[in-house]
Write a protein that holds these residues in place. Sequence first.
Motif, PDB file in Angstrom:
ATOM      1  N   ASN A   1      -5.514   4.835  -7.094  1.00 40.35           N
ATOM      2  CA  ASN A   1      -6.302   5.625  -6.152  1.00 40.35           C
ATOM      3  C   ASN A   1      -7.005   6.815  -6.791  1.00 40.35           C
ATOM      4  OD1 ASN A   1      -6.358   8.131  -4.215  1.00 40.35           O
ATOM      5  ND2 ASN A   1      -6.642   6.318  -2.952  1.00 40.35           N
ATOM      6  N   GLU A   2      -6.278   7.639  -7.528  1.00 37.76           N
ATOM      7  CA  GLU A   2      -6.877   8.868  -8.043  1.00 37.76           C
ATOM      8  C   GLU A   2      -8.056   8.583  -8.971  1.00 37.76           C
ATOM      9  OE1 GLU A   2      -2.353   9.631  -7.657  1.00 37.76           O
ATOM     10  OE2 GLU A   2      -3.670   8.008  -8.301  1.00 37.76           O
ATOM     11  N   THR A   3      -7.893   7.621  -9.869  1.00 36.29           N
ATOM     12  CA  THR A   3      -8.972   7.283 -10.798  1.00 36.29           C
ATOM     13  C   THR A   3     -10.169   6.702 -10.041  1.00 36.29           C
ATOM     14  OG1 THR A   3      -7.453   6.931 -12.628  1.00 36.29           O
ATOM     15  CG2 THR A   3      -9.593   5.855 -12.796  1.00 36.29           C
TER      16      THR A   3
ATOM     17  N   SER B   1      -2.755   5.747 -20.736  1.00 33.00           N
ATOM     18  CA  SER B   1      -3.777   6.392 -19.915  1.00 33.00           C
ATOM     19  C   SER B   1      -3.944   5.613 -18.614  1.00 33.00           C
ATOM     20  CB  SER B   1      -5.113   6.434 -20.671  1.00 33.00           C
ATOM     21  OG  SER B   1      -5.524   5.114 -20.983  1.00 33.00           O
ATOM     22  N   ALA B   2      -4.568   6.286 -17.661  1.00 25.92           N
ATOM     23  CA  ALA B   2      -4.852   5.640 -16.377  1.00 25.92           C
ATOM     24  C   ALA B   2      -6.109   4.793 -16.512  1.00 25.92           C
ATOM     25  CB  ALA B   2      -5.044   6.683 -15.290  1.00 25.92           C
ATOM     26  N   THR B   3      -6.218   3.824 -15.663  1.00 24.07           N
ATOM     27  CA  THR B   3      -7.430   3.021 -15.509  1.00 24.07           C
ATOM     28  C   THR B   3      -7.576   2.740 -14.026  1.00 24.07           C
ATOM     29  OG1 THR B   3      -8.641   1.091 -16.320  1.00 24.07           O
ATOM     30  CG2 THR B   3      -6.292   0.779 -15.874  1.00 24.07           C
ATOM     31  N   ASN B   4      -8.739   2.285 -13.600  1.00 20.08           N
ATOM     32  CA  ASN B   4      -8.962   2.093 -12.170  1.00 20.08           C
ATOM     33  C   ASN B   4      -8.259   0.860 -11.602  1.00 20.08           C
ATOM     34  OD1 ASN B   4     -10.712   0.165 -13.303  1.00 20.08           O
ATOM     35  ND2 ASN B   4     -12.515   1.452 -12.944  1.00 20.08           N
ATOM     36  N   VAL B   5      -8.194  -0.218 -12.391  1.00 20.05           N
ATOM     37  CA  VAL B   5      -7.615  -1.464 -11.897  1.00 20.05           C
ATOM     38  C   VAL B   5      -7.010  -2.245 -13.062  1.00 20.05           C
ATOM     39  CG1 VAL B   5      -9.801  -2.760 -12.081  1.00 20.05           C
ATOM     40  CG2 VAL B   5      -8.071  -3.507 -10.437  1.00 20.05           C
TER      41      VAL B   5
ATOM     42  N   ILE C   1       0.844  -1.196   0.000  1.00 20.10           N
ATOM     43  CA  ILE C   1       0.000   0.000   0.000  1.00 20.10           C
ATOM     44  C   ILE C   1       0.879   1.246   0.000  1.00 20.10           C
ATOM     45  CG2 ILE C   1      -1.834   1.230   1.234  1.00 20.10           C
ATOM     46  CD1 ILE C   1      -2.108  -1.654   2.750  1.00 20.10           C
ATOM     47  N   ASP C   2       0.652   2.117  -0.965  1.00 17.60           N
ATOM     48  CA  ASP C   2       1.317   3.415  -0.979  1.00 17.60           C
ATOM     49  C   ASP C   2       0.507   4.323  -0.055  1.00 17.60           C
ATOM     50  OD1 ASP C   2       2.238   6.001  -1.434  1.00 17.60           O
ATOM     51  OD2 ASP C   2       2.550   5.679  -3.576  1.00 17.60           O
ATOM     52  N   MET C   3       0.978   4.465   1.179  1.00 16.12           N
ATOM     53  CA  MET C   3       0.231   5.213   2.190  1.00 16.12           C
ATOM     54  C   MET C   3       0.230   6.721   1.928  1.00 16.12           C
ATOM     55  SD  MET C   3      -1.087   2.806   3.846  1.00 16.12           S
ATOM     56  CE  MET C   3      -1.936   3.682   5.142  1.00 16.12           C
ATOM     57  N   SER C   4       1.056   7.182   0.984  1.00 16.65           N
ATOM     58  CA  SER C   4       0.998   8.598   0.624  1.00 16.65           C
ATOM     59  C   SER C   4      -0.230   8.875  -0.245  1.00 16.65           C
ATOM     60  CB  SER C   4       2.273   9.029  -0.108  1.00 16.65           C
ATOM     61  OG  SER C   4       2.341   8.464  -1.401  1.00 16.65           O
ATOM     62  N   LEU C   5      -0.833   7.813  -0.806  1.00 20.05           N
ATOM     63  CA  LEU C   5      -1.999   7.968  -1.680  1.00 20.05           C
ATOM     64  C   LEU C   5      -3.293   7.446  -1.063  1.00 20.05           C
ATOM     65  CD1 LEU C   5      -0.423   6.772  -5.059  1.00 20.05           C
ATOM     66  CD2 LEU C   5      -0.936   9.127  -4.386  1.00 20.05           C
ATOM     67  N   TRP C   6      -3.199   6.442  -0.220  1.00 18.63           N
ATOM     68  CA  TRP C   6      -4.392   5.741   0.263  1.00 18.63           C
ATOM     69  C   TRP C   6      -4.729   6.113   1.699  1.00 18.63           C
ATOM     70  CZ3 TRP C   6      -7.678   2.712  -2.544  1.00 18.63           C
ATOM     71  CH2 TRP C   6      -7.283   2.456  -3.860  1.00 18.63           C
TER      72      TRP C   6
ATOM     73  N   PHE D   1      -1.939  -1.292  -3.845  1.00 19.65           N
ATOM     74  CA  PHE D   1      -2.744  -0.081  -3.725  1.00 19.65           C
ATOM     75  C   PHE D   1      -1.820   1.060  -4.132  1.00 19.65           C
ATOM     76  CE2 PHE D   1      -4.856  -3.085  -0.999  1.00 19.65           C
ATOM     77  CZ  PHE D   1      -6.201  -2.781  -1.134  1.00 19.65           C
ATOM     78  N   SER D   2      -1.920   1.449  -5.388  1.00 13.86           N
ATOM     79  CA  SER D   2      -0.993   2.391  -5.987  1.00 13.86           C
ATOM     80  C   SER D   2      -1.756   3.617  -6.471  1.00 13.86           C
ATOM     81  CB  SER D   2      -0.268   1.680  -7.132  1.00 13.86           C
ATOM     82  OG  SER D   2       0.812   2.432  -7.579  1.00 13.86           O
ATOM     83  N   GLY D   3      -1.213   4.251  -7.498  1.00 12.04           N
ATOM     84  CA  GLY D   3      -1.841   5.444  -8.035  1.00 12.04           C
ATOM     85  C   GLY D   3      -1.784   5.494  -9.544  1.00 12.04           C
ATOM     86  N   ASP D   4      -2.301   6.568 -10.087  1.00  8.46           N
ATOM     87  CA  ASP D   4      -2.384   6.728 -11.538  1.00  8.46           C
ATOM     88  C   ASP D   4      -1.017   6.653 -12.211  1.00  8.46           C
ATOM     89  OD1 ASP D   4      -5.112   6.980 -11.417  1.00  8.46           O
ATOM     90  OD2 ASP D   4      -5.171   9.101 -11.948  1.00  8.46           O
ATOM     91  N   LYS D   5       0.010   7.232 -11.603  1.00 13.91           N
ATOM     92  CA  LYS D   5       1.337   7.234 -12.225  1.00 13.91           C
ATOM     93  C   LYS D   5       1.804   5.806 -12.496  1.00 13.91           C
ATOM     94  CE  LYS D   5       6.057   8.749 -11.632  1.00 13.91           C
ATOM     95  NZ  LYS D   5       7.088   9.185 -10.715  1.00 13.91           N
ATOM     96  N   ARG D   6       1.686   4.939 -11.514  1.00 14.91           N
ATOM     97  CA  ARG D   6       2.127   3.541 -11.671  1.00 14.91           C
ATOM     98  C   ARG D   6       1.237   2.795 -12.672  1.00 14.91           C
ATOM     99  NH1 ARG D   6       5.815   0.167 -12.423  1.00 14.91           N
ATOM    100  NH2 ARG D   6       5.647  -1.842 -11.429  1.00 14.91           N
ATOM    101  N   ILE D   7      -0.067   3.027 -12.597  1.00 17.35           N
ATOM    102  CA  ILE D   7      -1.007   2.371 -13.513  1.00 17.35           C
ATOM    103  C   ILE D   7      -0.727   2.775 -14.960  1.00 17.35           C
ATOM    104  CG2 ILE D   7      -3.429   2.450 -14.269  1.00 17.35           C
ATOM    105  CD1 ILE D   7      -3.293   0.486 -12.103  1.00 17.35           C
TER     106      ILE D   7
END
Length: 170
Positions: free
Chosen positions: A109-111, A83-87, A22-27, A65-71
Amino acid sequence: MSKAEEDYRIWKNDNFIVEATIDMSLWNKKIIKDFQENLSKVLTEIYKKSDIIFSYSKKSISLSFSGDKRIIELNYFYRKLSSATNVLSFPSHSKSNNTTFLGDIIFANETICEEAKRDNKSMNNHLTHLFIHGVLHLLGYDHETNEKAEKMESLEIEILSALKIDNPYK
């Protein structure tokens, strides 16, 4: 992401082992806590309602549990989509020590937050739906044809209904 921002957890029930980074800076900690509290119930419903034959071995799933950048990076590397996607789900089905590793699921997370807000859904319900969707992909379900999409969506709706979560496709 620094190690201080990353959290690692293992959640288990009778049939599943779930490892989470879990990226706790995002979640939000409460979202993760609520997810964890409902996880066994969600996995039990997936287990009961899917038509996949489960052997006696435990099933293992890795979550990020990451964010748009990693996705976006993963989406481009594996699917050539910038592009980003949710999962995203990556099936594996490797076996060792009486455990079958089903694969990886990565959340953005962001998406997910934007979609939940846009569609007036709770973050927990939306995340639960996306987790179910991801696990079904790991189990071999897809939505590549209308027939397969209907089957997968119907199963998602049935599992969500058992968890008292509204049909997300309305």
